[in-house]
Design an enzyme around this catalytic site. Structure first.
Site, mmCIF file in Angstrom:
data_model
loop_
_atom_site.group_PDB
_atom_site.id
_atom_site.type_symbol
_atom_site.label_atom_id
_atom_site.label_comp_id
_atom_site.label_asym_id
_atom_site.label_seq_id
_atom_site.Cartn_x
_atom_site.Cartn_y
_atom_site.Cartn_z
ATOM 1 N N GLU A 113 -12.426 11.125 13.450
ATOM 2 C CA GLU A 113 -11.621 11.749 12.008
ATOM 3 C C GLU A 113 -12.754 12.821 12.253
ATOM 4 O O GLU A 113 -14.135 13.240 12.875
ATOM 5 C CB GLU A 113 -11.493 11.204 10.921
ATOM 6 C CG GLU A 113 -11.384 12.274 9.333
ATOM 7 C CD GLU A 113 -10.711 11.629 8.620
ATOM 8 O OE1 GLU A 113 -11.752 10.536 8.436
ATOM 9 O OE2 GLU A 113 -9.938 12.589 7.631
ATOM 10 N N CYS B 228 -7.567 10.501 6.297
ATOM 11 C CA CYS B 228 -7.427 11.451 5.220
ATOM 12 C C CYS B 228 -6.609 12.837 5.982
ATOM 13 O O CYS B 228 -5.796 13.941 5.248
ATOM 14 C CB CYS B 228 -8.324 11.940 3.770
ATOM 15 S SG CYS B 228 -8.614 10.399 3.347
ATOM 16 N N ASN C 11 -1.128 7.864 6.656
ATOM 17 C CA ASN C 11 -2.741 7.220 6.237
ATOM 18 C C ASN C 11 -3.081 5.629 5.164
ATOM 19 O O ASN C 11 -2.601 4.858 5.626
ATOM 20 C CB ASN C 11 -3.919 8.089 6.464
ATOM 21 C CG ASN C 11 -4.818 7.917 6.278
ATOM 22 O OD1 ASN C 11 -5.513 7.126 7.177
ATOM 23 N ND2 ASN C 11 -6.041 8.530 5.796
ATOM 24 N N GLU C 12 -3.210 6.561 4.377
ATOM 25 C CA GLU C 12 -3.688 5.665 3.309
ATOM 26 C C GLU C 12 -2.764 5.857 1.787
ATOM 27 O O GLU C 12 -3.323 6.357 1.108
ATOM 28 C CB GLU C 12 -5.550 5.623 2.136
ATOM 29 C CG GLU C 12 -6.238 4.688 2.284
ATOM 30 C CD GLU C 12 -7.706 4.795 1.978
ATOM 31 O OE1 GLU C 12 -8.325 6.064 1.307
ATOM 32 O OE2 GLU C 12 -8.934 4.244 3.303
HETATM 33 O O1 AHR Z 1 -13.282 7.329 6.434
HETATM 34 C C1 AHR Z 1 -13.570 7.962 5.351
HETATM 35 C C2 AHR Z 1 -11.805 8.657 4.896
HETATM 36 O O2 AHR Z 1 -11.755 7.270 4.261
HETATM 37 C C3 AHR Z 1 -10.871 8.631 5.371
HETATM 38 O O3 AHR Z 1 -10.780 9.463 6.301
HETATM 39 C C4 AHR Z 1 -9.845 7.913 4.387
HETATM 40 O O4 AHR Z 1 -8.487 7.092 5.326
HETATM 41 C C5 AHR Z 1 -10.881 6.748 3.796
HETATM 42 O O5 AHR Z 1 -10.194 7.017 1.937
#
Ligand code: AHR
Length: 652
Positions: free
Chosen positions: A46, A239, A370-371
């Site tokens: 990321e 994110c 993603n999350e």
């Molecule tokens: O790894 C950091 C962040 O943690 C990532 O962007 C996200 O997916 C998670 O909340």
């Protein structure tokens, strides 16, 4: 007094190991329990902590196209006994994706600007640097350009000259060799003679990049990834996929092709943490989807892109694309598969080929969101799943079960996705080292017929989740190693795992802990990196039982263990983590297969749980390999306190 103390120490410490009879661990080498997928241990990438811009993307000029806010961020106007000015011009109508450029007017002497780089520029003595710029002379202008690379004291350590000759935009470049090494260098660009000249895409790259691709990636950092021999590369996050709001989500189509047409946006980590504000953090997309696919191919990893499913980060705005406006999001996903795998008869396949990659990338995995969490995620996920599977039934989709490994959000998604027969569930756990030890049996009772598990983001947090005081210390790394025996024992369910985040610039990070820390000149691997590497290099092909009194080794007296066979090398591989503060006397009794009389043992160990690696001591916690004897199919040894050991022995 001294003597009696020594005696006491001998009684309590030394003799405790040697008088203790070795514990017997039985390995049934002929009883295969699960196959280990080639994807088992991979990489989560990321653009956080300046991982891409200012990191692995080797561009040294910050704000090269004057799109940051303010437009001259990172630049300082300079004048050398001269007169002139710098103007920022906006041509948004004509070039909405790259609206700004500058005009340097030089009336006398020399007038110009200096760029500070990303917390400085890392310059290496003897390295050749390639400076380039898009320039356009105003009618009648005689301006020429001089480029100077300077060390932190302002001494020139490299220089070049350019004589732009056209009144249309044209790329000019010059190469020069640096005379000295400097971690905090800068670049000065002088306009000389008189005139007015337009400039855009001011760029400086080292010639030596990963695979020597011009405008490529930092070779030292990609090498660290290659050394992990990863099974997959997840990109672009995290994110960053979602954006704080939908407008600054990651849009892969804007990340490919000519770099001056890749629209810059603010990096969502720029202002995420008040205590680590990084106002100069933008995404230039010089590292875009084509580069991600190529890197995955270079390092032998399966590509795993994660796409936005019409939801912005739920920790921020949680903005949603209405259900009847989901089409562009879905189309991005479908087009990406065509881009990666399509032939020259397809629009997107043709584009990939035109970008220099005739062979398909053989994309098989994709993350939808993603999350994410909640009903709104499921609603959107269903649209994606239906359309992707209808067109590309071979695709396996990764689905999020939220930010936590338990609780309401997790339970809802876990239950719902199991009901929907999802392919792969992406679990995240940023938890304490103790959580990792306590959860080594997490997957022992997972449904063997249900979705596969991707431990997509995990890292032990020494203080608290995302605390700026978290350390990549040995306690955290060792607890991850112990936990990973549980991933390995359950390789029939857990098919993929990746530590997160991956990279952090020592002067530009927002989140800690991270797997690899770097500055402008080099990098060091954390103890956590070595844990990942030892698992990956020793993942083997088939899980076999390793037991103590017929039970899996899941923390008895601080011991955690697992075993695999490696069908490629015909070896037995044992992993044993001794989390106790006393040495462990062990006897591995191998049954069902005859093993050689000697093998190797690689140990990652430190008596101090707070030990960390750093630029001043890169190897405080690093693997050491030596031989180990085998007597009558038994491996008898004493394993150090606080140690992670990997034993490999040939089977005959
Ligand atoms: O790894 C950091 C962040 O943690 C990532 O962007 C996200 O997916 C998670 O909340």
């Amino acid at each position: 007094m001294k003597r009696s103390l020594l005696l006491l120490a001998a009684v309590l410490g030394f003799t405790s190991v040697h008088s203790q009879s070795a514990k017997t661990y039985v390995i049934k080498a002929d009883s295969i329990k699960a196959h280990v997928k080639s994807t088992m241990y991979g990489i989560f990438f990321e653009d956080i902590n300046m991982a891409a811009d200012g990191g692995v993307y080797a561009e040294l000029v910050k704000n090269r196209s004057f799109e940051f806010i303010p437009n001259l961020m990172g630049w300082t106007e300079l004048n050398k006994s001269g007169e002139g000015n710098v103007e920022v011009i906006n041509r948004a109508k004509e070039r909405p994706e790259n609206p700004h450029f500058i005009t340097v007017n030089v009336k006398s002497g020399q007038y110009g600007l200096a760029n500070e780089g990303f917390r400085g520029m890392g310059i290496k003595k003897g390295e050749t640097y390639s400076f380039s710029v898009l320039a356009r002379q105003h009618t009648g202008s005689k301006a020429t350009l001089a480029v100077e690379l300077k060390n932190a004291k302002g001494v020139v350590i490299g220089r070049g000259e350019l004589k732009p000759d056209a009144t249309d935009w044209k790329r000019y470049s010059v190469k020069f060799t640096a005379a000295a090494t400097e971690e905090k260098g800068s670049l000065t660009l002088w306009a000389k003679n008189t005139g007015a000249i337009d400039l855009d895409m001011v760029s400086l790259f080292p010639e030596h990049t990963w695979k020597n691709r011009p405008g490529g990636l930092r070779a030292d950092l990609v090498q660290k990834l290659a050394d992990l021999k990863p099974g997959f590369l997840r990109f672009p996050g995290g994110c960053i996929v979602e954006g704080r709001e939908l407008a600054n989500r990651y849009q892969w189509k804007k990340s490919i092709g000519d770099i001056d047409k890749r629209e810059n946006i603010i990096n969502r980590w720029n202002m995420e943490f008040k205590h680590r504000l990084t106002t100069d953090y933008y995404q230039t997309f010089g590292l875009g989807f084509m580069e991600y696919f190529l890197t995955a191919e270079d390092i032998g990893a399966e590509p795993l892109p994660i796409l936005n499913c019409g939801m912005a980060c739920q920790f921020n705005t949680g903005q949603l694309a209405p259900m009847d406006e989901l089409d562009p999001y879905l189309q991005d996903a479908l087009d990406l598969i065509e881009f990666a795998n399509g032939s020259s008869d397809t629009k997107w396949g043709k584009l990939r080929i035109s970008l220099g990659h005739a062979k398909p990338f053989n994309l098989k995995l994709m993350g939808v969101g993603n999350e994410q969490w909640g009903e709104q995620y499921i609603e959107r996920w269903k649209v994606f799943e239906k359309a992707i599977k209808a067109k590309y039934p071979y695709m396996k989709l990764v689905s999020s079960v939220g930010p936590d490994p338990d609780g309401e959000k997790f339970t809802f998604l876990n239950t719902t996705f199991r009901g929907l027969n999802a392919d792969i569930l992406d679990e995240h756990y940023y938890r304490s080292p103790q959580w990792f030890l306590d959860n080594v049996k997490r997957y022992d009772n997972y449904d063997r017929k249900g979705p596969k598990i991707f431990a997509g983001e995990y890292a032990a947090q020494s203080v608290a989740i995302a605390s700026p005081d978290n350390k990549n210390n040995w306690q955290c790394a060792m607890s991850e190693a112990a936990f990973m025996t549980g991933l390995e024992r359950n390789a029939d369910v857990v098919n993929m795992a990746s530590y997160a985040p991956l990279f952090a610039h020592v002067d530009g990070w927002q989140w800690t802990p991270d797997l690899i820390w770097f500055n402008n000149l080099g990098s060091y691997a954390t103890p956590n990196y070595y844990v990942q590497q030892l698992y990956s290099l020793n993942k083997g092909t088939d899980v076999v039982p390793l037991t103590l009194n017929q039970a899996a080794v899941t923390g008895q007296d601080g011991a955690f263990a697992s075993a695999v066979l490696d069908a490629n090398t015909n070896e037995l591989v044992i992993k044993f983590i001794n989390t106790a503060k006393a040495a462990a006397s062990v006897n591995f009794v191998v049954k069902g297969k005859k093993i050689n009389s000697a093998g190797t043992i690689t140990t990652l160990q430190n008596g101090d749980l707070a030990a960390v690696n750093s630029f001043s001591n890169m190897n405080a916690v690093s693997p050491k390999k030596q031989g180990i004897a085998v007597v009558s199919n038994n491996i008898k040894t004493v394993l150090k306190p606080y140690s992670f050991n990997v034993i490999r022995v040939k089977m005959n």
